[in-house]
Design a protein around this motif. Structure first.
Motif, PDB file in Angstrom:
ATOM      1  N   GLU A 110      -0.725  -0.029   0.335  1.00  0.00           N
ATOM      2  CA  GLU A 110      -0.454   0.197  -1.078  1.00  0.00           C
ATOM      3  C   GLU A 110       0.788   1.071  -1.220  1.00  0.00           C
ATOM      4  O   GLU A 110       1.000   1.996  -0.430  1.00  0.00           O
ATOM      5  CB  GLU A 110      -1.636   0.873  -1.770  1.00  0.00           C
ATOM      6  CG  GLU A 110      -2.863  -0.019  -1.867  1.00  0.00           C
ATOM      7  CD  GLU A 110      -3.996   0.650  -2.616  1.00  0.00           C
ATOM      8  OE1 GLU A 110      -3.920   1.872  -2.849  1.00  0.00           O
ATOM      9  OE2 GLU A 110      -4.957  -0.046  -2.979  1.00  0.00           O
ATOM     10  N   LEU A 111       1.589   0.763  -2.244  1.00  0.00           N
ATOM     11  CA  LEU A 111       2.824   1.511  -2.475  1.00  0.00           C
ATOM     12  C   LEU A 111       2.898   1.890  -3.940  1.00  0.00           C
ATOM     13  O   LEU A 111       2.649   1.077  -4.829  1.00  0.00           O
ATOM     14  CB  LEU A 111       4.039   0.661  -2.093  1.00  0.00           C
ATOM     15  CG  LEU A 111       5.407   1.335  -2.151  1.00  0.00           C
ATOM     16  CD1 LEU A 111       5.486   2.490  -1.159  1.00  0.00           C
ATOM     17  CD2 LEU A 111       6.515   0.339  -1.858  1.00  0.00           C
ATOM     18  N   GLY A 112       3.254   3.147  -4.197  1.00  0.00           N
ATOM     19  CA  GLY A 112       3.354   3.622  -5.568  1.00  0.00           C
ATOM     20  C   GLY A 112       4.223   4.856  -5.658  1.00  0.00           C
ATOM     21  O   GLY A 112       4.626   5.442  -4.645  1.00  0.00           O
ATOM     22  N   LEU A 113       4.494   5.268  -6.902  1.00  0.00           N
ATOM     23  CA  LEU A 113       5.277   6.476  -7.149  1.00  0.00           C
ATOM     24  C   LEU A 113       4.398   7.689  -7.375  1.00  0.00           C
ATOM     25  O   LEU A 113       4.875   8.818  -7.345  1.00  0.00           O
ATOM     26  CB  LEU A 113       6.182   6.274  -8.373  1.00  0.00           C
ATOM     27  CG  LEU A 113       7.349   5.309  -8.191  1.00  0.00           C
ATOM     28  CD1 LEU A 113       8.005   5.027  -9.526  1.00  0.00           C
ATOM     29  CD2 LEU A 113       8.366   5.894  -7.224  1.00  0.00           C
ATOM     30  N   SER A 114       3.118   7.455  -7.622  1.00  0.00           N
ATOM     31  CA  SER A 114       2.196   8.560  -7.871  1.00  0.00           C
ATOM     32  C   SER A 114       0.802   8.114  -7.484  1.00  0.00           C
ATOM     33  O   SER A 114       0.598   7.015  -6.952  1.00  0.00           O
ATOM     34  CB  SER A 114       2.243   8.978  -9.353  1.00  0.00           C
ATOM     35  OG  SER A 114       1.687   7.966 -10.157  1.00  0.00           O
ATOM     36  N   ASP A 115      -0.187   8.983  -7.771  1.00  0.00           N
ATOM     37  CA  ASP A 115      -1.570   8.632  -7.468  1.00  0.00           C
ATOM     38  C   ASP A 115      -2.176   7.692  -8.499  1.00  0.00           C
ATOM     39  O   ASP A 115      -3.302   7.240  -8.356  1.00  0.00           O
ATOM     40  CB  ASP A 115      -2.426   9.907  -7.390  1.00  0.00           C
ATOM     41  CG  ASP A 115      -2.033  10.757  -6.187  1.00  0.00           C
ATOM     42  OD1 ASP A 115      -1.686  10.170  -5.152  1.00  0.00           O
ATOM     43  OD2 ASP A 115      -2.075  11.995  -6.288  1.00  0.00           O
ATOM     44  N   LYS A 144      -2.156   2.501 -11.888  1.00  0.00           N
ATOM     45  CA  LYS A 144      -1.320   1.588 -12.646  1.00  0.00           C
ATOM     46  C   LYS A 144       0.044   1.398 -12.014  1.00  0.00           C
ATOM     47  O   LYS A 144       0.709   0.409 -12.270  1.00  0.00           O
ATOM     48  CB  LYS A 144      -1.169   2.109 -14.080  1.00  0.00           C
ATOM     49  CG  LYS A 144      -2.461   2.109 -14.877  1.00  0.00           C
ATOM     50  CD  LYS A 144      -2.227   2.608 -16.288  1.00  0.00           C
ATOM     51  CE  LYS A 144      -3.521   2.606 -17.097  1.00  0.00           C
ATOM     52  NZ  LYS A 144      -3.306   3.104 -18.474  1.00  0.00           N
ATOM     53  N   GLU A 145       0.476   2.355 -11.215  1.00  0.00           N
ATOM     54  CA  GLU A 145       1.808   2.286 -10.645  1.00  0.00           C
ATOM     55  C   GLU A 145       1.781   1.868  -9.174  1.00  0.00           C
ATOM     56  O   GLU A 145       2.772   1.987  -8.478  1.00  0.00           O
ATOM     57  CB  GLU A 145       2.508   3.644 -10.798  1.00  0.00           C
ATOM     58  CG  GLU A 145       2.743   4.042 -12.252  1.00  0.00           C
ATOM     59  CD  GLU A 145       3.388   5.395 -12.388  1.00  0.00           C
ATOM     60  OE1 GLU A 145       3.567   6.069 -11.340  1.00  0.00           O
ATOM     61  OE2 GLU A 145       3.719   5.804 -13.512  1.00  0.00           O
ATOM     62  N   ARG A 146       0.631   1.396  -8.695  1.00  0.00           N
ATOM     63  CA  ARG A 146       0.518   0.968  -7.307  1.00  0.00           C
ATOM     64  C   ARG A 146       0.581  -0.543  -7.200  1.00  0.00           C
ATOM     65  O   ARG A 146       0.122  -1.268  -8.062  1.00  0.00           O
ATOM     66  CB  ARG A 146      -0.796   1.456  -6.694  1.00  0.00           C
ATOM     67  CG  ARG A 146      -0.853   2.943  -6.404  1.00  0.00           C
ATOM     68  CD  ARG A 146      -2.143   3.253  -5.695  1.00  0.00           C
ATOM     69  NE  ARG A 146      -2.328   4.683  -5.491  1.00  0.00           N
ATOM     70  CZ  ARG A 146      -3.417   5.219  -4.947  1.00  0.00           C
ATOM     71  NH1 ARG A 146      -4.410   4.434  -4.564  1.00  0.00           N
ATOM     72  NH2 ARG A 146      -3.515   6.514  -4.797  1.00  0.00           N
ATOM     73  N   GLN A 147       1.158  -0.980  -6.078  1.00  0.00           N
ATOM     74  CA  GLN A 147       1.157  -2.399  -5.729  1.00  0.00           C
ATOM     75  C   GLN A 147       0.546  -2.531  -4.332  1.00  0.00           C
ATOM     76  O   GLN A 147       0.852  -1.753  -3.440  1.00  0.00           O
ATOM     77  CB  GLN A 147       2.573  -2.969  -5.743  1.00  0.00           C
ATOM     78  CG  GLN A 147       3.171  -3.106  -7.134  1.00  0.00           C
ATOM     79  CD  GLN A 147       2.577  -4.249  -7.922  1.00  0.00           C
ATOM     80  OE1 GLN A 147       2.005  -5.179  -7.353  1.00  0.00           O
ATOM     81  NE2 GLN A 147       2.692  -4.175  -9.238  1.00  0.00           N
ATOM     82  N   ARG A 148      -0.320  -3.526  -4.175  1.00  0.00           N
ATOM     83  CA  ARG A 148      -1.005  -3.713  -2.898  1.00  0.00           C
ATOM     84  C   ARG A 148      -0.444  -4.917  -2.161  1.00  0.00           C
ATOM     85  O   ARG A 148      -0.165  -5.962  -2.760  1.00  0.00           O
ATOM     86  CB  ARG A 148      -2.511  -3.899  -3.133  1.00  0.00           C
ATOM     87  CG  ARG A 148      -3.310  -4.127  -1.844  1.00  0.00           C
ATOM     88  CD  ARG A 148      -4.788  -4.335  -2.142  1.00  0.00           C
ATOM     89  NE  ARG A 148      -5.521  -4.692  -0.943  1.00  0.00           N
ATOM     90  CZ  ARG A 148      -6.011  -3.831  -0.065  1.00  0.00           C
ATOM     91  NH1 ARG A 148      -5.843  -2.525  -0.279  1.00  0.00           N
ATOM     92  NH2 ARG A 148      -6.672  -4.236   0.996  1.00  0.00           N
ATOM     93  N   ILE A 149      -0.296  -4.750  -0.859  1.00  0.00           N
ATOM     94  CA  ILE A 149       0.128  -5.837   0.031  1.00  0.00           C
ATOM     95  C   ILE A 149      -1.010  -6.073   1.016  1.00  0.00           C
ATOM     96  O   ILE A 149      -1.381  -5.164   1.769  1.00  0.00           O
ATOM     97  CB  ILE A 149       1.416  -5.471   0.787  1.00  0.00           C
ATOM     98  CG1 ILE A 149       2.520  -5.113  -0.211  1.00  0.00           C
ATOM     99  CG2 ILE A 149       1.860  -6.619   1.676  1.00  0.00           C
ATOM    100  CD1 ILE A 149       3.732  -4.512   0.435  1.00  0.00           C
TER     101      ILE A 149
END
Length: 308
Positions: free
Chosen positions: A96-101, A104-109
């Motif tokens: 998972e990649l995001g700018l915060s915890d 809503k701002e995370r994207q999963r691979i």
């Protein structure tokens, strides 16, 4: 983009459930002296302990690269394209990649094969005009069992622009460049009738340039058509009488859009900044960048207080 030195391991909500189950199993095994429950307890604990190094290894060799970030207007979403590269010899799962915890701002691979890359786009709201840093990206993984989460942070100095929100009167101001005889310079676009030629204005589309005249050694001239009858317009910050500076910038941003849409050469005047008339994408982004980076001076603060 290199990872920062900070890497964290922290339990997930599933870890609390695991502890509860292990505690219940231990109590049942010890109170009843049940060998089968003891075996199940130690097997479950062993599986958990074995999963820990797999969670830590899952982010080894994974790097993040930020691609070009396009500007956005206040109120829109900033799109942050990213490439996640797996330089290891094993497939990586559940990243998972995001700018915060924030979820809503995370994207999963789900997975990235060995020596392959995955591309995702993070989207987040553009709340304030100006130049902003991307900041720190958070790469996390709870693979394979989800009881603990491993976090790696990637620091980035890359920036992106947020343009002012376009708002106000769509009608362009009647401010024209004057010809040598004192009359307004007429600007023509595509229309029904050919209306002569005029000097080419830097930044305009080149599709109406008279190339035959250029081949004869003449300077660049543009064919005119009777679709429009208004000239070069100057968008002047000081000519607006809004008390709020942000409203003035929003009005100028709207006029830049309308002038570009109408293919009318336009110039921008801000305190300390003057952009000469032109049209085209370069002109558009130069003006929007100037509006985005405009800093309110002390004289503007005083002007604002006078209207309150």
């Amino acid at each position: 983009m290199k990872p920062s030195k900070l890497a964290l391991i922290h339990p997930t909500a599933g870890f609390a459930g695991l502890l509860f189950v292990l505690g219940a199993m231990w109590y049942a095994a010890s109170s009843q002296n049940n060998t089968a429950v003891y075996l199940l307890f130690f097997a479950l604990a062993a599986v958990f302990l074995v999963s820990i190094p797999h969670t830590l290894i899952n982010l080894a060799g994974v790097t993040v690269t930020i691609e070009s970030v396009h500007p956005a207007f206040v109120g829109q979403e900033v799109s942050l394209p990213l490439e996640i590269m797996n330089d290891s010899r094993a497939t990586r799962h559940g990243i998972e990649l995001g700018l915060s915890d924030s979820d809503k701002e995370r994207q999963r691979i789900d997975y990235i094969p060995a020596h392959k890359a995955a591309r995702i786009t993070l989207r987040f709201p553009a709340r304030q005009r100006g130049e902003h840093k991307v900041g720190t990206l958070r790469l996390t993984s709870a693979y394979p069992l989800g009881f603990i989460r491993f976090l790696k942070k990637f620091s980035s100095s890359q920036t992106y622009l947020v343009y002012p929100r376009p708002a106000g009167d769509v009608r362009l101001p009647s401010s024209f460049v004057q010809r040598h005889d004192g009359r307004p310079l007429t600007e023509f676009g595509e229309g029904d009738d050919f209306a002569g030629t005029r000097a080419y204005v830097h930044g305009e589309s080149q599709r109406h340039i008279d190339w035959r005249a250029v081949a004869r050694g003449q300077p660049l001239i543009t064919k005119q058509f009777t679709a429009e009858a208004e000239g070069v317009v100057y968008l002047d910050f000081s000519a607006l009488h809004f008390a709020n500076v942000e409203k003035r910038l929003s009005q100028l941003a709207l006029w830049v859009i309308e002038a570009e849409r109408a293919r009318r050469p336009y110039g921008l005047r801000l305190p300390g900044v003057k952009i000469p008339p032109a049209v085209g994408q370069s002109q558009f982004h130069d003006c929007m960048r100037a509006l985005s980076l405009f800093e309110v001076g002390e004289h503007e603060h005083e002007h604002e207080h006078e209207h309150e």
